[in-house]
Design a protein around this motif. Structure first.
Motif, PDB file in Angstrom:
ATOM      1  N   PRO A 102       0.831  -1.141  -0.504  1.00 40.86           N
ATOM      2  CA  PRO A 102      -0.027   0.326   0.186  1.00 40.86           C
ATOM      3  C   PRO A 102       1.128   1.457   0.256  1.00 40.86           C
ATOM      4  CG  PRO A 102       0.155  -0.563   1.986  1.00 40.86           C
ATOM      5  CD  PRO A 102       0.454  -1.898   1.250  1.00 40.86           C
ATOM      6  N   PRO A 103       0.434   1.933  -0.383  1.00 37.58           N
ATOM      7  CA  PRO A 103       1.126   3.739  -0.086  1.00 37.58           C
ATOM      8  C   PRO A 103       1.867   4.372   1.172  1.00 37.58           C
ATOM      9  CG  PRO A 103      -1.156   3.963   0.003  1.00 37.58           C
ATOM     10  CD  PRO A 103      -1.228   2.641  -0.325  1.00 37.58           C
ATOM     11  N   ALA A 104       2.352   4.822   1.371  1.00 36.51           N
ATOM     12  CA  ALA A 104       3.445   5.263   2.426  1.00 36.51           C
ATOM     13  C   ALA A 104       1.694   4.714   3.860  1.00 36.51           C
ATOM     14  CB  ALA A 104       4.004   6.734   2.653  1.00 36.51           C
ATOM     15  N   LEU A 105       2.760   4.092   4.770  1.00 36.29           N
ATOM     16  CA  LEU A 105       2.156   3.372   5.792  1.00 36.29           C
ATOM     17  C   LEU A 105       1.446   4.929   7.031  1.00 36.29           C
ATOM     18  CD1 LEU A 105       4.497   0.992   7.713  1.00 36.29           C
ATOM     19  CD2 LEU A 105       2.556   0.947   5.494  1.00 36.29           C
ATOM     20  N   PRO A 106       2.340   5.818   6.784  1.00 40.85           N
ATOM     21  CA  PRO A 106       1.654   7.385   7.493  1.00 40.85           C
ATOM     22  C   PRO A 106       0.056   7.764   6.954  1.00 40.85           C
ATOM     23  CG  PRO A 106       3.565   7.770   7.833  1.00 40.85           C
ATOM     24  CD  PRO A 106       3.201   6.724   6.781  1.00 40.85           C
ATOM     25  N   LEU A 107      -0.271   6.610   5.838  1.00 35.12           N
ATOM     26  CA  LEU A 107      -2.045   7.373   5.278  1.00 35.12           C
ATOM     27  C   LEU A 107      -2.447   6.620   5.193  1.00 35.12           C
ATOM     28  CD1 LEU A 107      -0.582   8.550   1.178  1.00 35.12           C
ATOM     29  CD2 LEU A 107      -0.328  10.161   3.406  1.00 35.12           C
ATOM     30  N   LEU A 108      -2.353   5.385   6.066  1.00 33.48           N
ATOM     31  CA  LEU A 108      -3.184   4.588   6.571  1.00 33.48           C
ATOM     32  C   LEU A 108      -3.572   5.124   8.058  1.00 33.48           C
ATOM     33  CD1 LEU A 108      -0.953   1.580   5.826  1.00 33.48           C
ATOM     34  CD2 LEU A 108      -3.191   2.945   4.262  1.00 33.48           C
ATOM     35  N   MET A 109      -4.856   4.044   7.963  1.00 32.31           N
ATOM     36  CA  MET A 109      -5.631   4.745   9.714  1.00 32.31           C
ATOM     37  C   MET A 109      -4.964   4.260  10.694  1.00 32.31           C
ATOM     38  SD  MET A 109      -9.541   2.549   8.671  1.00 32.31           S
ATOM     39  CE  MET A 109     -10.073   2.996  10.077  1.00 32.31           C
ATOM     40  N   GLN A 110      -4.059   5.153  11.285  1.00 34.10           N
ATOM     41  CA  GLN A 110      -3.814   5.560  12.530  1.00 34.10           C
ATOM     42  C   GLN A 110      -4.160   5.794  13.802  1.00 34.10           C
ATOM     43  OE1 GLN A 110       0.225   6.585  11.569  1.00 34.10           O
ATOM     44  NE2 GLN A 110      -0.620   5.103   9.949  1.00 34.10           N
ATOM     45  N   GLY A 111      -5.516   5.512  14.176  1.00 32.17           N
ATOM     46  CA  GLY A 111      -6.325   5.389  15.112  1.00 32.17           C
ATOM     47  C   GLY A 111      -5.365   7.151  15.773  1.00 32.17           C
ATOM     48  N   VAL A 169      -0.143   5.649  18.125  1.00 32.34           N
ATOM     49  CA  VAL A 169      -1.262   5.570  17.225  1.00 32.34           C
ATOM     50  C   VAL A 169      -0.219   4.977  16.196  1.00 32.34           C
ATOM     51  CG1 VAL A 169      -2.113   7.416  17.555  1.00 32.34           C
ATOM     52  CG2 VAL A 169      -0.500   7.662  16.218  1.00 32.34           C
ATOM     53  N   GLY A 170      -0.689   4.090  14.789  1.00 33.20           N
ATOM     54  CA  GLY A 170       0.347   3.714  13.933  1.00 33.20           C
ATOM     55  C   GLY A 170      -0.658   2.350  13.917  1.00 33.20           C
ATOM     56  N   ILE A 171       0.187   1.326  12.496  1.00 32.17           N
ATOM     57  CA  ILE A 171      -0.785   0.144  12.670  1.00 32.17           C
ATOM     58  C   ILE A 171       0.280  -0.737  13.465  1.00 32.17           C
ATOM     59  CG2 ILE A 171      -1.017   1.265   9.802  1.00 32.17           C
ATOM     60  CD1 ILE A 171       1.115  -0.557   9.333  1.00 32.17           C
ATOM     61  N   ASP A 172      -0.794  -1.989  12.961  1.00 35.23           N
ATOM     62  CA  ASP A 172       0.075  -3.085  12.924  1.00 35.23           C
ATOM     63  C   ASP A 172       0.163  -4.217  12.048  1.00 35.23           C
ATOM     64  OD1 ASP A 172      -0.164  -2.389  15.759  1.00 35.23           O
ATOM     65  OD2 ASP A 172      -2.115  -3.167  15.925  1.00 35.23           O
ATOM     66  N   VAL A 173       1.565  -4.633  12.057  1.00 37.04           N
ATOM     67  CA  VAL A 173       1.855  -5.830  10.730  1.00 37.04           C
ATOM     68  C   VAL A 173       1.473  -7.507  11.394  1.00 37.04           C
ATOM     69  CG1 VAL A 173       3.060  -6.374   9.184  1.00 37.04           C
ATOM     70  CG2 VAL A 173       3.011  -4.192   9.330  1.00 37.04           C
ATOM     71  N   ILE A 174       0.943  -8.230  10.492  1.00 31.00           N
ATOM     72  CA  ILE A 174       1.088  -9.317   9.971  1.00 31.00           C
ATOM     73  C   ILE A 174       1.707 -10.396   8.860  1.00 31.00           C
ATOM     74  CG2 ILE A 174      -0.427 -12.115  10.550  1.00 31.00           C
ATOM     75  CD1 ILE A 174      -2.588  -9.641  11.989  1.00 31.00           C
ATOM     76  N   PHE A 175       2.715 -11.062   9.423  1.00 32.85           N
ATOM     77  CA  PHE A 175       3.334 -11.749   8.179  1.00 32.85           C
ATOM     78  C   PHE A 175       2.815 -13.090   7.587  1.00 32.85           C
ATOM     79  CE2 PHE A 175       6.806  -9.074   9.914  1.00 32.85           C
ATOM     80  CZ  PHE A 175       6.883  -8.028   8.940  1.00 32.85           C
ATOM     81  N   ALA A 176       2.268 -13.384   6.561  1.00 31.16           N
ATOM     82  CA  ALA A 176       1.780 -14.321   6.268  1.00 31.16           C
ATOM     83  C   ALA A 176       2.807 -15.588   4.941  1.00 31.16           C
ATOM     84  CB  ALA A 176       0.336 -14.565   5.637  1.00 31.16           C
ATOM     85  N   ALA A 177       3.401 -17.038   5.722  1.00 28.14           N
ATOM     86  CA  ALA A 177       4.143 -16.942   4.566  1.00 28.14           C
ATOM     87  C   ALA A 177       3.496 -18.385   4.278  1.00 28.14           C
ATOM     88  CB  ALA A 177       5.700 -17.535   5.665  1.00 28.14           C
TER      89      ALA A 177
END
Length: 196
Positions: A102-111, A169-177
């Motif tokens: 996705p675009p730059a992370l700060p552009l996503l919903m940050q809470g 604030v910020g996003i969380d990340v889940i990696f799926a392999a």
């Protein structure tokens, strides 16, 4: 459509939920997700398990262009009931690949500081994990945990370090392999190995 969701929704989604929550509680720990389902290519079964476990009709999701194809969209709508949005900043869950993020992370919903839970979760489909990119520290990590994702370069880890700096604030990340998940909550401090 030949692909099916969980073979036993109650049991399988509970197993997947426990694996995802354990991964969030232990950042950098790679865990088996053990999902008994079939997903349409190029969606991995582990990615589908995350979607079917965490998403529902109230959680808009964004799909990277290489995942935003009819059979994947139909699968997620049918099994999760989740609405698909074309606007990354409106999505609560974003499903990406290494090739199309996705675009730059700060552009996503940050809470917000009042409601930090009103933020996005980025789920990245990856080929596998390593221990040669960064050192993680923070809640859920006993010491510094070495961690890496095959194919992710320094620019991603720098963006995630900036994401941590905005905590709470910020996003969380889940990696799926294939068959596996790992997580990187915003509370985790990240240092590139060269400077660890």
């Amino acid at each position: 459509m030949t692909e099916r969701g969980f073979s036993d929704v109650a049991v399988q989604s509970a197993h997947a939920f426990r694996a995802i929550m354990k991964a969030m509680a232990r950042p950098g720990r790679v865990l088996e997700i053990g999902a008994d389902l079939e997903a349409p290519e190029p969606l991995l079964a582990s990615t589908a398990a995350v979607a079917l476990t965490l998403c529902d009709f109230q959680t808009p999701i964004w799909l990277a262009p290489d995942l935003d194809i009819d059979k994947v969209v139909h699968y997620l709508r049918f099994h999760a009931g989740a609405p698909i949005t074309s606007e990354p900043d409106k999505a609560q869950f974003l499903f990406a690949t290494l090739e199309q993020m996705p675009p730059a992370l700060p552009l996503l919903m940050q809470g917000t500081h009042e409601y930090p839970d009103r933020s996005a979760t980025l789920v990245i489909q990856v080929p596998g994990f390593s221990s040669d990119a960064v050192k993680l520290s923070g809640p859920g990590i006993h010491d510094r945990e070495p961690f890496g994702v095959v194919g992710l370069g320094a620019s991603f880890w720098t963006a995630m370090a900036d994401n941590h700096a905005r905590f709470p604030v910020g996003i969380d990340v889940i990696f799926a392999a294939p068959g596996l998940v790992a997580a990187l909550p915003r509370s985790t401090e990240i240092r590139l190995l060269e400077s660890a």
